[in-house]
Every structure is written in C-alpha cells, then in structure tokens.
Motif scaffolding. Structure first.
Motif, mmCIF file in Angstrom:
data_model
loop_
_atom_site.group_PDB
_atom_site.id
_atom_site.type_symbol
_atom_site.label_atom_id
_atom_site.label_comp_id
_atom_site.label_asym_id
_atom_site.label_seq_id
_atom_site.Cartn_x
_atom_site.Cartn_y
_atom_site.Cartn_z
ATOM 1 N N VAL A 125 1.116 -1.324 0.457
ATOM 2 C CA VAL A 125 0.156 -0.055 -0.159
ATOM 3 C C VAL A 125 1.107 1.695 -0.048
ATOM 4 O O VAL A 125 0.768 2.431 -0.334
ATOM 5 C CB VAL A 125 -1.163 0.007 1.605
ATOM 6 C CG1 VAL A 125 -0.072 0.133 2.637
ATOM 7 C CG2 VAL A 125 -2.314 0.969 0.730
ATOM 8 N N SER A 174 -4.342 4.783 -10.366
ATOM 9 C CA SER A 174 -4.782 3.297 -9.124
ATOM 10 C C SER A 174 -5.425 2.434 -8.848
ATOM 11 O O SER A 174 -5.875 1.933 -8.120
ATOM 12 C CB SER A 174 -3.965 3.919 -7.614
ATOM 13 O OG SER A 174 -5.289 5.059 -7.065
ATOM 14 N N THR A 218 -7.122 -3.531 -6.899
ATOM 15 C CA THR A 218 -6.850 -2.083 -7.251
ATOM 16 C C THR A 218 -5.661 -2.021 -5.859
ATOM 17 O O THR A 218 -5.710 -1.786 -4.448
ATOM 18 C CB THR A 218 -7.491 -1.701 -7.619
ATOM 19 O OG1 THR A 218 -8.640 -0.882 -6.835
ATOM 20 C CG2 THR A 218 -8.747 -1.856 -8.559
ATOM 21 N N ARG A 219 -4.624 -1.092 -6.153
ATOM 22 C CA ARG A 219 -3.709 -1.081 -5.377
ATOM 23 C C ARG A 219 -5.036 0.690 -5.117
ATOM 24 O O ARG A 219 -4.438 0.525 -3.747
ATOM 25 C CB ARG A 219 -2.657 0.680 -6.334
ATOM 26 C CG ARG A 219 -1.816 -0.005 -6.783
ATOM 27 C CD ARG A 219 -1.003 1.155 -7.609
ATOM 28 N NE ARG A 219 -0.070 0.512 -8.434
ATOM 29 C CZ ARG A 219 1.240 0.792 -8.622
ATOM 30 N NH1 ARG A 219 1.216 1.962 -7.805
ATOM 31 N NH2 ARG A 219 1.749 0.110 -9.819
ATOM 32 N N PHE A 220 -5.322 1.085 -5.086
ATOM 33 C CA PHE A 220 -6.974 2.506 -4.560
ATOM 34 C C PHE A 220 -7.844 1.559 -3.761
ATOM 35 O O PHE A 220 -7.775 2.280 -2.712
ATOM 36 C CB PHE A 220 -7.348 2.326 -6.029
ATOM 37 C CG PHE A 220 -8.505 3.699 -5.697
ATOM 38 C CD1 PHE A 220 -8.541 4.942 -5.267
ATOM 39 C CD2 PHE A 220 -10.107 3.953 -5.131
ATOM 40 C CE1 PHE A 220 -9.987 5.866 -4.503
ATOM 41 C CE2 PHE A 220 -11.072 3.757 -4.582
ATOM 42 C CZ PHE A 220 -10.838 5.209 -4.517
ATOM 43 N N LYS A 273 -6.530 -0.856 -1.858
ATOM 44 C CA LYS A 273 -5.532 -1.192 -0.670
ATOM 45 C C LYS A 273 -5.207 0.024 0.073
ATOM 46 O O LYS A 273 -5.869 -0.097 1.188
ATOM 47 C CB LYS A 273 -3.934 -1.343 -1.330
ATOM 48 C CG LYS A 273 -4.222 -3.044 -1.904
ATOM 49 C CD LYS A 273 -2.850 -3.641 -1.940
ATOM 50 C CE LYS A 273 -2.630 -4.554 -2.200
ATOM 51 N NZ LYS A 273 -3.348 -5.755 -3.334
ATOM 52 N N ALA A 274 -5.290 1.137 -0.218
ATOM 53 C CA ALA A 274 -5.462 2.541 0.141
ATOM 54 C C ALA A 274 -6.549 2.701 0.857
ATOM 55 O O ALA A 274 -6.808 3.289 1.810
ATOM 56 C CB ALA A 274 -5.012 3.947 -1.116
#
Lengths: 244, 288
Positions: free
Chosen positions: A102, A112, B165-167, B169-170
């Motif tokens: 992350v 992202s 997605t990375r989103f 995870k954020a």
C-alpha cells in the motif's frame, strides 16, 4: 551537513511544557540516540517532527532549506521522513504484504484505480520483508502477528518508503534477542546507506553500541548532547535518571 | 406456496436495494468513521435526475440513468470537498460531521421538493406493459430482475475494486488508520473524495432502481437511509460483506414479518430487528 534542525521548539499540554524551547541539530548519515527519563519529552519530540502533534512555537528545518512552523502528517513522507510508533500502529485488517504494497501505491489516485502492482513492487516488498524475516508471513493479517513481528513489520513499512530520516520510537522494546539483532543490523545498514536515524531507546547498552551521537532530554529541555562515551558518563545524565 | 414464493422474491429484492445503500454507506463510514446521513438523499438525487431527463427533457432512458448515477456521485464528492473536508481539517468531532450531514440531507431534500413538488412519481414509462415472470407461483417483474442483476454486478465490482486495485488497498489502509496512512504518503483526502463519489453514485443508482420499481418522492431518502443504516449495524458497521448480509436479513425479516399482519408494520419490524441487535450483538454479525 545538518539534515534536521529544531529551533526553540515548544509543545505544551495545559501548563506542562512537554518540549521546552528545544534546539537540536541532527547531522546527516548519523545514528542519533534520544534518551531521557520517562516523561522527558522524547516521544512528543518525534510526534512534532512527524506532524502528529501541532507545535506551540519554534520551527523545524529540514535540509537547511525547508522551514516549518507547523508540520502536517501528509507532508512527512514527501520530505523524506519515516517513523515507527512506541505503540505499534499497523494497517491491522490488511495482510503483511499489503501493509507494504500500500505504501507503493501510485500517488496519482485515478491511475491507482486501474493499475495492479508490478513485478518491481512485489520484488521491493519481498526485499524489505526478507530483511525483517517476515516474508514467510506475507499472507497473514497484521492483526494476527506477535508483538515482536508487528514491531518488525512497522520497521519494514518505514524502510519501504526509502526515506532519508528514520524516527524509531522504542523499536527494540519487547523484542526477542534474534529480533533485536535484526533491528540492530537494519540500523547499521541505514547508516552505511548514509541515511539518518533518530532512535529513542531506554537500553543504554544498545545506545552505546549503535549511536554516534546522543541527545539527552529532561523535562522537555536538552540536558546535554555529545558522543556516547562522553554523555553517558556525565554527572547530569546519571542524576537525571537516578536522581541526585 | 404462492405466497411463500412471493415473500421470498420480495425479500430478495428488498435486500438487494438495501444492500446497495448499505454498501455505499459502509464504504464511506469505513474511510471516515462518521455516519453520513446525507447518504440517503443521494437516492432521491439519482431518481429525480432520471425523472428530469426522461420525463421533462425526453432524453434516452439509458443516458439519463448514467447521468443520474454520475450526478449523485458528484453531489457526494462535492459534499465531502466543501462541507466535510473543511470540518475534518479543523479536527471537528464525528458528532459535528453527523449534524452537518443531517443538515445537508434536509437542505437537498427541500431543494428537490421545491424543484419537483412532493407528489409520488414513477420512472417507468408504462407500468402495465412491464414484463413479468412467474416462478414457483411467485411473480417477479423485469425491473426487479434488473435490480437483482445490477446489485450483484455492483457488489462484485466493489469487491474487486477493494481487493484487486491499489486504490482499494489505500481505502483499506485509511479505514484502518487514517493518520498513519497520511504519514506513509497516501493522499487520504483525495481518496476519501473518490470514496464519497463511489458510495454516493451507488446510492443514486439504488434510488433510480427504486424509482423504476415503485416510484420516487423527495422524502424517499429517509426511509432508504434508515434501512441502509439498519442493514449496516445488523451486519457490522463499516464491514462491506456484513452490510450485504444485514441487508438481506432485513429484507427477509421485514417481508416475512408482515406475512399475517398489515404491511404498515414493516418499519416497526425493521426497527425491532435493530433494537434486538443493539442489545444482544451491538457490533453486528460480521464484526468481532
């Protein structure tokens, strides 16, 4: 070269001066210890440096150029500062691997949405998790790790930011000997990479072994600073810890 | 048997609508940790946007639905940017944010009532011409099938978004510890803004579906908000899967609860379920 400086830094909690006109200069590439009795303002100082607490006065200077009369948490990463916490703070509901991945999230939020992690990111995550011996736990939820493993994961999370300054708040506390060895090695490797470490620690043996320079705090003020051998033998330091 | 089948269908359809509301509500709650009451009115925004474009401007219905979803998302995003974000910046408590969200809810609902009057309206072009299917003695309409299919699609999409997605995870990182997420360089404010957009767009879509199935009125948001909040609390607040589970449980309890009594008891039964959970399992089914 000075990488971090505080000038007349002040933090009050009600009538108590937790940090009282503190001025210190931290040299780049050095391992700096911050010691002092409980309540001397060490953690408050780290919280001010990482924007977790608002300053009541003074300024923080990074790289001789960037002056701040107030630091904010979201600025910390961009000025090359990473930290750990006295009471470990992880992304508890995420796996060990995701706690690292992350951080490697694209800064562009929109992209992202669609991008997956690349081989490069996975390799980087593996590298830091191997360093703290947590790669084999990569799919476990952070909340299920032991206390020592949680501390190590927090250090790995700081490492993956590739910061210039590492603020480590009692990172050795509660660790088994083999884990302490891992953390010692990491700190020494950071020094070899010309990174700066600011270490809060109560174990004087570790401070003597690891640190190039020591700041001693008492009642929010700088009591004395200098090389470990000189400082740790000082009468004021012994009195601050043991009383007169 | 016929009634039993019909009750099952009604329960599943109600559960699907509540699940959509609960998904957006929990997504926003997870990231911000406050109860965004304005979430309910997003359903009315979605419904009335479609109503305006199809009934007043006579636009293509599919285009109107897309505009309705995006507009609800945009209003949610703007609420965060111009109301909640400045409050968070001043370190306002969750209670202040809750009151602000209630203010936004009331204001938007009043604006809708002024613009469109308070009458009950339907989005369907011709209700009597709507296709319906008989399964095991129960009847399900084409609109209701679309509700089920789209709810399943959105749930799957959201799960993929969060896990793949990375989103996503954020979002999970912010949900766990926003302060630490900031320190490690995650742009929390921007991501929370997108979360509001996504959550509100889903609520707007739910409002559109309800508009096609039954109808719309300016106060529709309050009832749907209550149901979404009950589903979230029953399932485990902040937990997406819990919210979906709670929504379907609520749908079944509500519909089977009125099997032998008047439908007017529906809301009372829903709140009774809430009270039972608040007393015996306040963290909900999924939260430990």
């Amino acid at each position: 070269m000075t990488i971090l400086e505080t000038r007349n830094l002040i933090k009050r909690f009600g009538g108590v001066h937790a940090v009282d006109h503190l001025s210190i200069e931290v040299e780049k590439g050095r391992i700096n210890g911050i010691i002092g009795p409980n309540g001397s303002g060490k953690t408050t100082l780290i919280n001010l440096l990482s924007g977790m607490l608002a300053m009541d006065g003074g300024e923080i200077i990074i790289d001789d150029v960037q002056k701040f009369t107030q630091m904010f948490p979201h600025q910390v990463f961009f000025y090359g500062i990473a930290r750990t916490f006295q009471n470990v703070r992880l992304f508890e509901q995420m796996t060990v691997l995701d706690n690292i991945l992350v951080i490697l999230t694209k800064r562009n939020v929109f992209s992202s949405l669609f991008e997956k992690h690349t081989e490069y990111h996975l390799k980087k995550a593996e590298e830091v998790l191997q360093r703290v011996d947590l790669w084999k736990k990569k799919n476990q939820l952070a909340i299920n790790l032991s206390y020592g493993q949680r501390k190590l994961l927090e250090i790995a999370r700081a490492l993956v930011t590739d910061a210039e300054i590492y603020l480590l708040d009692e990172s050795f506390t509660g660790l088994f000997p083999e884990m302490r060895k891992i953390v010692s090695n990491i700190i020494c490797e950071l020094k070899q990479e010309n990174k700066t470490v600011i270490l809060i620690e109560h174990d004087m043996g570790l401070i003597r072994e690891l640190c190039d320079y020591i700041f001693v705090m008492n009642e929010g003020k700088l009591l004395v600073e200098g090389k470990p051998n000189y400082v740790l033998e000082g009468k004021e330091v012994i009195e601050a810890y043991l009383g007169k | 048997m016929e009634i039993f089948s019909q009750l099952i269908f009604n329960s599943i359809i109600a559960g699907a609508v509540y699940a959509l509301i609960a998904l957006g509500f929990n997504l926003i709650y997870g990231a911000t940790k406050f109860l965004n009451l304005a979430h309910g009115v997003m359903t009315a925004i979605g419904g009335y946007t479609v109503f305006y474009f199809t009934k007043t401007l006579d636009w293509n219905i599919y285009l109107a639905v897309i505009i309705g979803i995006l507009f609800a998302g945009l209003i949610g995003f703007s609420l965060d940017k111009f109301v909640y974000f400045p409050l968070r910046k001043r370190k306002a408590s969750n209670m202040v944010l809750l009151v602000a969200s209630f203010g936004a809810f009331t204001a938007i609902q009043a604006i809708i009532a002024i613009l469109f009057n308070s009458r009950f309206q339907t989005l369907s072009q011709n209700t009597s011409a709507q296709k319906s299917f008989e399964i095991f003695g129960g009847v399900i309409t084409q609109t209701q099938l679309i509700i089920l299919a789209s709810a399943a699609l959105i749930m799957t999409g959201l799960v993929l978004l969060l896990h793949k997605t990375r989103f996503g995870k954020a979002i999970k990182a912010i949900s766990d510890d926003e302060e630490v997420a900031k320190i490690v360089g995650i742009n929390t404010n921007k991501i929370i803004g997108y979360v509001f957009f996504i959550g509100s767009a889903i609520a707007g879509f739910a409002g559109i579906l309800v508009g096609f199935d039954t109808g719309i009125e300016p106060t529709m948001g309050l009832d749907l908000l209550f149901k979404g909040v009950i589903a979230s609390i029953v399932g485990g607040i902040g937990n997406l899967y819990g919210g979906v589970l709670g929504a379907f449980l609520l749908g079944f309890v509500e519909n089977f609860g009125i099997w032998k009594i008047s439908g007017d008891w529906k809301d009372a039964i829903a709140f009774a379920l809430l009270i039972v959970f608040l007393i015996f399992r306040p963290r909900g089914i999924m939260n430990k």
